[in-house]
Design a protein around this motif. Structure first.
Motif, PDB file in Angstrom:
ATOM      1  N   GLU A  20       0.831  -1.198   0.000  1.00 51.36           N
ATOM      2  CA  GLU A  20       0.000   0.000   0.000  1.00 51.36           C
ATOM      3  C   GLU A  20       0.871   1.255   0.000  1.00 51.36           C
ATOM      4  O   GLU A  20       0.619   2.209  -0.748  1.00 51.36           O
ATOM      5  CB  GLU A  20      -0.932   0.011   1.209  1.00 51.36           C
ATOM      6  N   GLU A  29      -2.373   3.075  -8.178  1.00 53.22           N
ATOM      7  CA  GLU A  29      -3.608   2.762  -7.457  1.00 53.22           C
ATOM      8  C   GLU A  29      -3.853   1.264  -7.337  1.00 53.22           C
ATOM      9  O   GLU A  29      -4.392   0.797  -6.339  1.00 53.22           O
ATOM     10  CB  GLU A  29      -4.796   3.439  -8.145  1.00 53.22           C
ATOM     11  N   ARG A  30      -3.455   0.511  -8.352  1.00 57.62           N
ATOM     12  CA  ARG A  30      -3.672  -0.945  -8.331  1.00 57.62           C
ATOM     13  C   ARG A  30      -2.854  -1.592  -7.210  1.00 57.62           C
ATOM     14  O   ARG A  30      -3.360  -2.427  -6.456  1.00 57.62           O
ATOM     15  CB  ARG A  30      -3.291  -1.538  -9.680  1.00 57.62           C
ATOM     16  N   GLU A  32      -1.677  -0.139  -4.556  1.00 57.12           N
ATOM     17  CA  GLU A  32      -2.225   0.347  -3.285  1.00 57.12           C
ATOM     18  C   GLU A  32      -3.459  -0.469  -2.884  1.00 57.12           C
ATOM     19  O   GLU A  32      -3.610  -0.870  -1.731  1.00 57.12           O
ATOM     20  CB  GLU A  32      -2.581   1.821  -3.435  1.00 57.12           C
ATOM     21  N   ALA A  33      -4.323  -0.741  -3.849  1.00 58.17           N
ATOM     22  CA  ALA A  33      -5.526  -1.532  -3.580  1.00 58.17           C
ATOM     23  C   ALA A  33      -5.172  -2.968  -3.212  1.00 58.17           C
ATOM     24  O   ALA A  33      -5.781  -3.561  -2.318  1.00 58.17           O
ATOM     25  CB  ALA A  33      -6.447  -1.516  -4.787  1.00 58.17           C
ATOM     26  N   ARG A  36      -4.165  -3.015   0.393  1.00 59.02           N
ATOM     27  CA  ARG A  36      -5.326  -2.951   1.295  1.00 59.02           C
ATOM     28  C   ARG A  36      -6.043  -4.297   1.344  1.00 59.02           C
ATOM     29  O   ARG A  36      -6.488  -4.736   2.418  1.00 59.02           O
ATOM     30  CB  ARG A  36      -6.278  -1.841   0.859  1.00 59.02           C
ATOM     31  N   ASN A  37      -6.160  -4.950   0.189  1.00 55.41           N
ATOM     32  CA  ASN A  37      -6.811  -6.264   0.151  1.00 55.41           C
ATOM     33  C   ASN A  37      -6.021  -7.303   0.936  1.00 55.41           C
ATOM     34  O   ASN A  37      -6.602  -8.134   1.629  1.00 55.41           O
ATOM     35  CB  ASN A  37      -7.002  -6.733  -1.296  1.00 55.41           C
TER      36      ASN A  37
END
Length: 57
Positions: A20, A29-30, A32-33, A36-37
């Motif tokens: 992240e 952004e990918r 980072e996501a 988070r996942n």
């Protein structure tokens, strides 16, 4: 929860935080996501293990 599972969940959580942070720093952004996942997955696994432990006692 076994010691190995605790370490695995903590490692997955830490790797998610790193992903992240790198994603945020590189404006990806990918990534980072994904971070988070990974963190969410580790937290769910940890919660499941805690519930199992509660019923063992």
């Amino acid at each position: 929860m076994s010691y190995d599972e605790k370490i695995g969940n903590a490692t997955e959580n830490t790797a998610g935080k790193v992903k992240e942070g790198v994603g945020r720093a590189t404006d990806n952004e990918r990534l980072e996501a994904e971070g988070r996942n990974d963190q969410a997955s580790a937290n769910l696994k940890q919660a499941g293990e805690k519930i199992k432990d509660a019923f063992k006692s």
